[in-house]
Design an enzyme around this catalytic site. Sequence first.
Site: not given
Length: 272
Positions: A108-109
């Site tokens: 994930d970011f």
Amino acid sequence: MQERIQKIIANAGLGSRRAAEEMMLRGEVTVNGERVTELGKKADPERDHIKVRGRLITSGRQQEKRYFLINKLRGYLSSVSDPKKRPLVAHHLPPSARRGLHPVGRLDFNTEGLIILTNDGELTNLLTKGGRIQKVYHVKVKGSPTEDQIGRLRRGISIGDSKTAPTEIRLLERTREAGNSWYEVTLREGKNQQIRRMFDSIGHSVVKLRRVRIGHIKDTGLAFGGYRELTVVEVKKFFQTPPKSTSQQPKKAKAGRRSARTDQAVRSNRHS
């Protein structure tokens, strides 16, 4: 020899087979000038002209395989491109080393930790195929979940239309200053944002999430934002790893049984 087009694209280092199928369905793939959207279509990588987004691809047999391990920072996207122009995980590498590489799987970011970039479609398919290669994460969550709540997560819970596989979870530490908790979570089959959604389901949201191991590859000595090339031995070992059974429920680990390496890692995590 003819092969499925999505396999040829993956072997050329442009992404996983699933990503290649998405390219085909979007109409981004042509073979000898004709757009191909049928997933069962085959071609000969040595004879046919296969293009992705107008670029002629090179047969995976003709290019040197490259493998980079990156200790990803928060705020980087695990993708080969982004229309919003956000920083990409490949930007941890010098520009001269990025060409033709794609991230294996996703972080994930806002998730940190280990991710592999390569142009080897076979390794990508191996590492993204559920149930074979373990991924280990260190997770900081708000508050202190009960043992019953963690037991639910260990056994597997429903997320959307599917249920998570049995998961190994062990307590690393409860922080004194805020009363939060660090856990080590081992996944064999990962779904989109699985760990965050798991802990959300028991009312203890994730504060920090870091991947610290991919199979036999650990983050020892690799600084955040740093990278190194994988050795030939490290890559070969992935293909020698036997599949792990997901049918048996993992044993609960005792919270007090921790190695010096784990203690050191937790102390480092707590102050970073």
